[in-house]
Design a protein around this motif. Sequence first.
Motif: not given
Length: 170
Positions: A129-143
Amino acid sequence: MDLKSLIREIPDFPKPGILFRDITTLLRDPEGLRYTIDTLADKCADLGADYVVGMESRGFIFGAPLAYKLGAGFIPVRKPGKLPGPVHAIEYELEYGMDRLEVHQDAFQSGCRILIVDDLIATGGTAQATAKLVQQSGCHLVGFGFIIELRDLKGRERLPEVPIVTLVDY
């Protein structure tokens, strides 16, 4: 260092049949805590995170000092009603119901690089869920970085395909 020796096991908590991995015994050990943060920082340094995101509440304990070590900012992801400004929110399913996470709308700059950190990955629902929240914010998840992974619960299978760093496996 043997981190497992610093993690207490509490049977039947929070309910019968669960073996709880208690990190408070790790946190109270100065050498163990230092080793944990330093090792996690060494293993995550090449990910190039601009920000470390920690989920309430144990993700705060490890996320803030990790961000300091990496020269990154720290962003808390909170339970509902804890943040004073406008928020982005996501609801997600738990094995016993629904939950919700929130982050300030102005927490991220579009395109920034995010490392998500928590004390433990079990089923992976909160991290997903946190990863989805980060990605919805237009950010790049690195790990992702976790102190403990409960391998039998297969939480990593629910996460995006990015590096996952763990220090202790059960």
